[in-house]
Scaffold this motif. Structure first.
Motif, PDB file in Angstrom:
ATOM      1  N   SER A  44       6.685   8.794 -16.319  1.00  0.00           N
ATOM      2  CA  SER A  44       6.785   8.914 -17.505  1.00  0.00           C
ATOM      3  C   SER A  44       8.331   8.453 -18.003  1.00  0.00           C
ATOM      4  N   GLY A  62       0.327   1.750 -20.903  1.00  0.00           N
ATOM      5  CA  GLY A  62       1.036   2.221 -19.827  1.00  0.00           C
ATOM      6  C   GLY A  62       2.219   3.092 -20.088  1.00  0.00           C
ATOM      7  N   HIS A 107      -5.757   7.182  -8.790  1.00  0.00           N
ATOM      8  CA  HIS A 107      -6.382   6.288  -9.421  1.00  0.00           C
ATOM      9  C   HIS A 107      -7.070   6.732 -10.287  1.00  0.00           C
ATOM     10  N   ARG A 151      -1.576  -2.551 -12.641  1.00  0.00           N
ATOM     11  CA  ARG A 151      -0.556  -3.118 -12.721  1.00  0.00           C
ATOM     12  C   ARG A 151      -0.177  -4.079 -12.864  1.00  0.00           C
ATOM     13  N   ARG A 152      -0.457  -5.275 -12.388  1.00  0.00           N
ATOM     14  CA  ARG A 152      -0.242  -6.445 -12.731  1.00  0.00           C
ATOM     15  C   ARG A 152      -0.395  -6.756 -14.309  1.00  0.00           C
ATOM     16  N   ASP A 173      -2.147   3.073 -11.396  1.00  0.00           N
ATOM     17  CA  ASP A 173      -1.715   2.274 -10.203  1.00  0.00           C
ATOM     18  C   ASP A 173      -1.709   1.787  -9.661  1.00  0.00           C
ATOM     19  N   GLU A 195       5.102   4.140 -19.093  1.00  0.00           N
ATOM     20  CA  GLU A 195       6.182   3.481 -19.087  1.00  0.00           C
ATOM     21  C   GLU A 195       6.884   2.647 -20.185  1.00  0.00           C
ATOM     22  N   ARG A 248      -0.141  -4.426 -16.621  1.00  0.00           N
ATOM     23  CA  ARG A 248       0.620  -3.999 -16.896  1.00  0.00           C
ATOM     24  C   ARG A 248       1.885  -5.063 -17.108  1.00  0.00           C
ATOM     25  N   ARG A 249       2.441  -5.471 -15.528  1.00  0.00           N
ATOM     26  CA  ARG A 249       2.765  -6.364 -16.170  1.00  0.00           C
ATOM     27  C   ARG A 249       3.605  -7.643 -17.093  1.00  0.00           C
TER      28      ARG A 249
END
Lengths: 316, 349
Positions: free
Chosen positions: B147, A296, A218, A279-280, A274, A298, A282-283
């Motif tokens: 990614s 991030g 992480h 993650r939260r 991660d 993605e 980023r979401r």
């Protein structure tokens, strides 16, 4: 504060020795653990740690609590288990994880039986769970020696190991001779497990190897960064765990491993790669807009957005 | 296992000198199961060959054997360029969560020059960057591979092949699960390799693609059912034979799990629009675009049909938008001009 953190190490030589040994192990075992995780061999390390027990017990039966005898016995037994599991599953067509599980149960039972035959509960506890009192000068030399051997060997084998972990098919196709590197790697793992026995005990020996490695995932995006993070986490867990062992009067193995486990939980929660919170966040950022994210990968896959690359230009 | 060896020799290609890859009476097996039986023939230097066949036909195993990774049960594989073979394994075998950056993956392709220890020189690094740019992944150097989209990952692996610079290139299902644009780009790389005289062998499922882009075909269903010019091999009769061979294999109770290749890709084979295909016209899972957009022209001289999607080749149009543009991909629509089919960068060798 001083009494809590530094006085134990300042006052007691055996605690200083244990700390020095554990720090040496942190630097060498944790990066090995990273490779074990990457090769999906996390459980293999555990099997090896149990597999060394009959060898250690044989050394104990013949020579008493002697570090060289138990170390050599452990090394031989560990290598036999590491190679035997693979050969056994190939020879019988069974699954390797099943052979490993069978081997380690038998090894653990045999080791415990052998130690109980001659020794008492004290020796058994020390072998299974470790004891800072067990870290004498010889054990310290073994731990430091293991680290001294492991680090250059790991640096030496770094590129082939990464290649073999990442793309074994490609490694084979370019003739990278994965088998030889794999053997070297397994030997290093066994060496570190044996070195960790005195301070952490058989059952906990891989704790300092695996938990920091799992937690370090992480904190980095490259193998090197993850290995460095793992070493750091392991060092932190060693110092804090030995203090816990001293203050709470716990066996040193469980104390160090529990501390490493706490660091793992914290990493999984807070780590930037991660982690649960990352993650939260980023979401949430994805829901509100592209700026809300944490950068991030993605959310920003378009290099065309870089300045200086006019759209429509053929890439050449 | 006693078996009649069906040996078909491909027609002499534009060959000069020894064949790049020759196999003689090659029999390959997986744990006692015969995957390829009695294969003889050669891949001429500079040939571009597709290996097609039903599931469990031994295609992947054959590629592994050609690369020297699978020991033949009988027969021989002979190479004119020992140890100079680049193999692209099936993409599914890679751990996409591995913490490694794109540029590092490409640089693994230098292994034959660097070995385990030598330093990556600036010149080699420059070649790696150029290879990344050539597959349209400029600016992705430090990205972790986690990614990347599926199509980008395949581009990355092609960049590694570019860097490997091998005279013989073996590709195992190189176009699985890639979007249409990636397919076109990778195919143009393939043609570039072909133009440079490299020997290329690719395992494929998409028969339309094979007909349009591959001059030669090896039809494999354990036995070799045909090896030669694509139009002569992919006849309805041959394909029926291949299907029957497949059904025969599938009907054997002990052949259920036969062959280690083609995981779950059966639908693509059966759904191909063959005579007697069970569901003609059904959309093929994983097929990048409808058949209708692939005009049926026979190979020799047939130009690759212009891509029916707009050619906005921004360097960055691969990421989130890496999926097939669905709107304009209609059959019969005038194709916008395409710059890249022939105009790929050629500075890499």
């Amino acid at each position: 504060m001083h009494d809590l953190l530094f006085a134990p190490f300042a006052d007691f030589g055996f605690l200083r020795r244990a700390l020095a040994g554990c720090l040496a192990l942190s630097v060498s075992a944790a990066p090995l653990g990273v490779f074990l995780v990457l090769r999906r061999m996390s459980l293999t390390a555990d099997v090896m740690a149990h597999g060394v027990l009959p060898g250690v017990a044989a050394g104990f039966l013949l020579f008493g609590l002697s570090v060289p005898a138990m170390g050599i016995g452990g090394l031989l037994a560990g290598l036999a288990v590491a190679l035997g599991a693979g050969a056994l599953s190939r020879a019988t067509g069974g699954r390797e994880d099943a052979s490993l599980a069978a081997l380690y149960l038998v090894a653990l039972a045999a080791g415990v039986a052998m130690v109980s035959w001659r020794g008492g509960a004290v020796e058994l506890t020390q072998l299974l769970f470790g004891s800072v009192l067990g870290v004498d000068d010889q054990a310290l030399l073994l731990m430091a020696g293991a680290a001294t051997v492991t680090l250059p060997a790991l640096a030496f084998a770094w590129r082939p190991l990464v290649l073999e972990c990442f793309d074994p098919g490609f490694a084979a196709s370019v003739g990278a001779r994965g088998g030889a590197w794999h053997l070297l790697f397994l030997a290093l793992v066994v060496l570190n497990v044996v070195a960790a026995l005195q301070a952490l005990g058989t059952l906990m020996a891989v704790g300092l190897m695996m938990l920091p490695a799992i937690a370090a995932r992480h904190w980095g995006r490259s193998v090197g960064a993850i290995a460095a993070a793992a070493a750091g986490i392991a060092a932190l867990a060693s110092a804090a765990g030995l203090l816990l062992s001293y203050h709470a009067d716990l066996p040193s193995g469980p104390a160090v491993v529990l501390t490493a486990g706490a660091l793992w939980a914290a990493s999984a929660l807070l780590g930037p790669v991660d982690g649960v919170l990352a993650r939260r966040r980023r979401r949430a950022g994805r829901d509100t807009g592209p700026e809300g994210g944490d950068g991030g990968w993605e959310t920003d896959p378009t290099p065309g957005a870089r300045p200086g690359v006019p759209p429509g230009r053929p890439s050449r | 296992m006693p078996a009649p060896a069906i040996a078909l020799t491909p027609p002499p290609g534009p060959a000069h000198g020894p064949p790049a890859l020759a196999v003689r009476d090659l029999t390959l097996s997986h744990g006692g199961q015969v995957a390829v039986r009695g294969l003889s023939g050669c891949f001429a230097p500079g040939s571009l060959t597709a290996v097609v066949g039903p599931n469990g036909a031994g295609k992947t195993t054959l590629l592994q054997a050609l690369a020297g990774l699978h020991r033949p049960a009988a027969g021989t594989v002979s190479l004119s360029h020992p140890a100079r073979i680049a193999l692209l394994p099936q993409a599914a075998t890679l751990d996409r969560g591995f913490p490694i950056a794109c540029l590092d993956v490409v640089e693994l392709g230098h292994w034959s020059r660097l070995g385990p220890f030598r330093r990556v020189t600036p010149a080699l690094r420059q070649r790696s960057r150029a290879a990344l740019a050539a597959v349209g992944l400029e600016g992705h150097e430090r990205r972790p591979i986690g990614s990347l989209s599926g199509g980008q990952m395949q581009r990355l692996l092609f960049a590694r092949l570019l860097v490997q610079d091998a005279p013989v290139i073996l590709l195992d299902e190189p176009f699985n699960a890639v979007d249409a644009r990636t397919l076109a780009d990778l195919l143009s790389l393939l043609r570039r390799w072909h133009g440079e005289g490299r020997t290329v062998v690719a395992v494929l499922h998409d028969l339309d693609l094979v007909r349009h882009a591959f001059p030669e075909t090896l039809l494999l269903a354990c036995d070799c059912l045909g090896w030669g010019a694509t139009a002569e091999v992919l006849t309805p009769a041959n394909r029926r034979r291949a299907r029957m061979a497949r059904d025969w294999w599938a009907g054997e109770p002990w052949a259920d799990d036969h062959g280690a290749d083609d995981h779950g890709a059966g639908a693509r084979w059966t759904d191909a629009s063959w005579p007697g295909a069970p569901r003609p016209g059904a959309p093929r899972p994983g097929a990048p675009r409808p058949d209708a957009s692939w005009p049926d022209t026979p190979w020799p001289g047939a130009p690759w049909p212009d891509a029916p999607w707009p050619d906005d080749r921004r360097a960055g149009d691969h990421g989130a938008g890496d999926r097939r543009p669905t709107g304009p991909a209609m059959p019969g629509m005038p194709a916008p001009p395409r710059a890249d089919a022939a105009g790929r960068p050629h500075h890499l060798t």
